[in-house]
Motif scaffolding. Structure first.
Motif: not given
Length: 82
Positions: A1-3, A11-12, A16-17, A22-23
């Motif tokens: 994950m980009y921090l 929130v990040k 991401q979730d 999304k497909s």
């Protein structure tokens, strides 16, 4: 994950979730749209700094700058006959 320094980690995680929900087709479409938007912003900035450039000249300048900043793209300079 980009921090990102301005986005809290919780929130990040939410972002991401949402992205992963999304497909793959939707993620690909959104990614392509983001790339197109980034190119438009780059060209807008170039035209602001160089109002004498037409559309073709601005695109050429963008590619030249990319090639100058990334050694893996030096083949672009040869294609542009510089």
């Amino acid at each position: 994950m980009y921090l990102s320094p301005d986005t809290p980690l919780h929130v990040k995680k939410i972002q991401q979730d949402i992205w992963l929900s999304k497909s793959i087709e939707e993620r690909l479409r959104l990614s392509a749209e983001m790339i197109d938007d980034a190119i438009k912003l780059q060209l807008f900035g170039i035209k602001m700094r160089h109002p004498e450039f037409n559309e073709k000249e601005a695109k050429r300048y963008r590619l030249l700058r990319m090639a100058e900043n990334d050694p893996a793209l030096t083949w672009l300079i040869k294609m542009l006959d510089v």
